[in-house]
Design a protein around this motif. Structure first.
Motif, mmCIF file in Angstrom:
data_model
loop_
_atom_site.group_PDB
_atom_site.id
_atom_site.type_symbol
_atom_site.label_atom_id
_atom_site.label_comp_id
_atom_site.label_asym_id
_atom_site.label_seq_id
_atom_site.Cartn_x
_atom_site.Cartn_y
_atom_site.Cartn_z
ATOM 1 N N LYS A 42 14.277 -18.612 -39.194
ATOM 2 C CA LYS A 42 12.709 -18.524 -38.593
ATOM 3 C C LYS A 42 11.885 -17.519 -39.546
ATOM 4 N N SER A 43 12.532 -16.379 -39.099
ATOM 5 C CA SER A 43 11.717 -15.209 -39.581
ATOM 6 C C SER A 43 11.761 -15.246 -41.093
ATOM 7 N N THR A 44 12.674 -15.453 -41.682
ATOM 8 C CA THR A 44 12.696 -15.170 -43.215
ATOM 9 C C THR A 44 11.683 -16.286 -43.692
ATOM 10 N N PHE A 157 3.162 -15.453 -36.513
ATOM 11 C CA PHE A 157 3.359 -14.781 -35.294
ATOM 12 C C PHE A 157 5.115 -14.861 -35.129
ATOM 13 N N ASP A 158 5.542 -13.736 -35.100
ATOM 14 C CA ASP A 158 7.113 -13.606 -35.245
ATOM 15 C C ASP A 158 7.587 -13.343 -33.899
ATOM 16 N N GLU A 159 8.023 -14.322 -32.937
ATOM 17 C CA GLU A 159 8.473 -13.986 -31.603
ATOM 18 C C GLU A 159 7.715 -13.149 -31.127
ATOM 19 N N PRO A 160 6.405 -13.118 -30.716
ATOM 20 C CA PRO A 160 5.583 -12.236 -30.240
ATOM 21 C C PRO A 160 5.797 -11.735 -28.925
HETATM 22 MG MG LIG Z 1 13.846 -13.728 -36.158
#
Ligand SMILES: [Mg+2]
Ligand SMILES: Nc1ncnc2c1ncn2[C@@H]1O[C@H](COP(=O)(O)OP(=O)(O)O)[C@@H](O)[C@H]1O
Lengths: 333, 290
Positions: A42-44, A157-160
């Motif tokens: 997901k982050s990638t 937003f990355d897992e904010p």
């Molecule tokens: Mg991640």
């Protein structure tokens, strides 16, 4: 404007294939949530969209322009990081003003926008503090403030919320949703928490091992999961899966039924079992019932029904709500 | 647990070490102070007598004293400037991933392990020598007149040698500080539209402030007392062009055999070191607060 299109996006880290090939369209103004277990990419994917990572092949378009080779600053996107990534030596005011200062905006306009953002996010009285002197939720808000002053075409937003406590998480969830309502800007939100996905998203993208398993609105995914992975991932508590004789009776490899779609009765029903653990949440009670020949099923009952460890009960699944899966785990409609 | 009892025990346990260190410090200090008020010349043993402040008067009015004072400050300032700027740049380079990173890092640290006399002699004879030195050869190869470093720019040459020795220390400290910088901050700055230079000045440099402070404080302590490099290269000359306070005290006590005057110089040096320390702490001490 903020429509984002991914075409055959592929990403290798060295020899490791993190994202095999992804096609995805995100419409302007949508709130899209990427959800999937930890390590699924997901982050990638988010960082590829942001431009912080280079695609190995494939193309990314924002508003129709190919931005695959465009540096992050020129993509017009703003990102909120999981660690907030605030600048520790700058005051809140300077943190929020930083992107504007970098853009060479004039002082009066910067002040106006910073005050505006601080107002929206209830940060006015903290403007002269350093990030180290703020609570987690306030830091989160500063990070969001730094993103909104730029008036980007989309927010990433990355897992904010993963560093916040449960109560604050619910609050911030609402605040971010409200922000989306008022700004109407495209937002891409990454989380491993399906509750966040269900409550916030217009459109959920379920990822597993770098592949898109299904794209759809929260209710679509809940009602018509395309495969066993999505069925098990979306919905809380998890769907019960039953294989073997009970599934064969219906002519399929496996069936799935959610805890809320099983009726529990003390005197009659389809499956007979004994109550193991039960979790009392007040409004609901979740009972783990051991059914002979099937295994342990999780069942939701209302909080008023009193069942105890060792009680014999009967379970009846709602036939209309039974999901059927073939050998490859694909749903049969 | 810091109970009353354990604190008392802790005091008792460390007291021998503290007393030993205190004695170690107090005895030479007291003797220096004592000698500084004596007329004490090694050529005239047994003639010691109380002279009051005469030693201080001679030392402080000696024209060499002001040269030494400026040279000391120039030496400290010059080396700090070179090592901090050079150290930051080297740290930035070494922080990049490249082939052979491990070997290069060890090579960079190597000069720190070479003792001062050795490195000064290597520089003097193999690099800076106007006849046989590498630089002289290079100049001749280019058809230029070789430059006699120690005769024409003695202090600058010494600053160069000492910087070479201290650059690894600065680089190492700054590199570890740089590596502790949260990458997401840099990425956030990148997304905020900060170019490489802005990222350096707005994110990296403030992050390095504390490490730079540590480097400045530690190096200053050692740079105030540079001696070996001067002794084996210029002997403080020509004239007093490369004499610092440490070297002047040495010359006073052991070349002119004037122990009293040397001691007075030592006391002056202690006062100067404390002035520098207070000045530094005022200026950059706040960087050390968490
Ligand atoms: Mg991640
Ligand atoms: N810089 C990297 N180098 C190599 N592998 C990486 C790198 N970053 C992430 N990965 C791998 O890529 C996969 C996906 O990572 P990530 O996108 O961070 O997952 P998620 O955010 O969904 O938890 C993981 O298996 C991770 O180990």
């Amino acid at each position: 404007m903020g429509s984002i299109v991914l075409e055959k996006v592929h990403k290798l880290y060295g020899n490791v294939e993190v994202i095999p090939s992804i096609d995805l369209t995100i419409n302007d103004g949508e709130f899209v949530v990427f959800v999937g277990p930890s390590g699924c990419g997901k982050s990638t994917l988010l960082r590829l969209i942001a431009g912080l990572e280079d695609t190995t092949s494939g193309a990314i378009r924002i508003d129709g322009n190919d931005v695959t080779e465009t540096p992050p600053a020129k993509r017009g996107l703003a990102m909120v990081f999981q660690s907030y990534a605030l600048y520790p030596h700058m005051s809140v005011r300077k943190n929020i003003a930083f992107p504007l200062k970098m853009a060479g905006m004039d002082k009066a306009e910067i002040d106006r926008r910073v005050e505006g953002a601080a107002n929206v996010l209830n940060l006015t009285q903290y403007l002269d503090r350093r990030p180290g002197q703020l609570s987690g939720g306030q830091r989160q808000r500063v990070a969001i403030g730094r993103a909104i002053v730029r008036e980007p075409s989309a927010f990433l937003f990355d897992e904010p919320l993963s560093n916040l406590d449960a109560a604050l998480r619910v609050n911030m969830r609402l605040e971010i949703s409200e922000l989306h309502q008022s700004l109407k800007t495209t937002m891409i939100y990454v989380t491993h928490d399906q509750v966040e996905a269900m409550t916030m998203a217009d459109k959920i993208v379920v990822l597993q091992a770098g592949n898109i398993e299904q794209v759809g609105s929260p209710l679509e995914l809940y009602r018509n999961p395309r495969n066993r992975f999505v069925a098990g991932f979306i919905g809380s508590p998890k769907m019960n899966f039953i294989e073997g004789a009970e599934a064969a009776k219906r002519g399929v490899h496996a069936i799935g039924v959610r805890p809320e779609h099983i009726a529990l009765s003390k005197d009659s029903g389809l499956w007979k079992g004994t109550v193991g653990l039960s979790e009392h949440l007040g409004s609901d009670t979740f009972c783990y019932v051991n059914v002979e020949g099937i295994g342990t099923l999780n069942v939701r009952t209302s909080g008023e029904v009193s069942v105890h460890h060792g009680d014999t009960v009967w379970l009846t699944p709602g036939e209309a709500n039974i999901h059927r899966f073939d050998k490859d785990g694909m749903a049969i409609r | 647990m810091a109970t009353k009892h354990s604190r008392a025990a802790a005091r008792l346990m460390i007291s021998p070490a503290v007393l030993l260190l205190l004695g170690w410090m107090i005895v030479p200090l007291a003797m220096t102070l004592y000698f500084s008020f004596q007329r004490y010349n090694l050529l005239m043993p047994g003639m010691e007598e109380w002279t009051g402040l005469a030693n201080y008067q001679y030392f402080l009015t000696d024209p060499a004293f002001f040269d030494a004072l400026t040279n000391t400050l120039l030496l400290v300032g010059g080396v700090l400037l070179v090592t901090i700027i050079g150290g930051v740049m080297l740290a930035l380079l070494l922080d990049q991933p490249f082939f052979g990173q491990g070997v290069v890092r060890i090579l960079v640290i190597a000069p720190f392990f070479v003792m001062p006399t050795v490195s000064a002699l290597v520089w003097k004879n193999m690099f800076l020598n106007p006849v046989n030195g590498l630089f002289a050869h290079a100049a001749k190869a280019l058809g230029l007149q070789p430059y006699d470093f120690f005769a024409q720019a003695p202090l600058a040459s010494i600053i160069g040698i000492v910087s070479w020795q201290w650059l690894p220390f600065a680089t190492l400290i700054l590199l570890t500080a740089l590596q502790s910088l949260d990458q997401e901050q840099l990425e956030a700055a990148e997304m905020d539209g900060a170019g490489p230079l802005s990222r350096f000045f707005h994110i990296m440099l403030p992050h390095l402030a504390r490490a730079i402070t540590v480097v400045i404080l530690i190096q200053t302590i050692f740079l105030l007392s540079v001696f070996a490099e001067i002794l084996v290269t210029t002997n403080g000359g020509p004239g007093t062009a490369s004499t610092n306070l440490t070297y002047l005290i040495y010359a006073q006590s052991l070349l002119q055999f004037d122990v009293g005057g040397g001691s007075a110089g030592g006391v002056v040096a202690i006062v100067l070191a404390n002035i520098v320390a207070i000045f530094l702490m005022r200026m950059i001490g706040k960087n050390l607060e968490a």
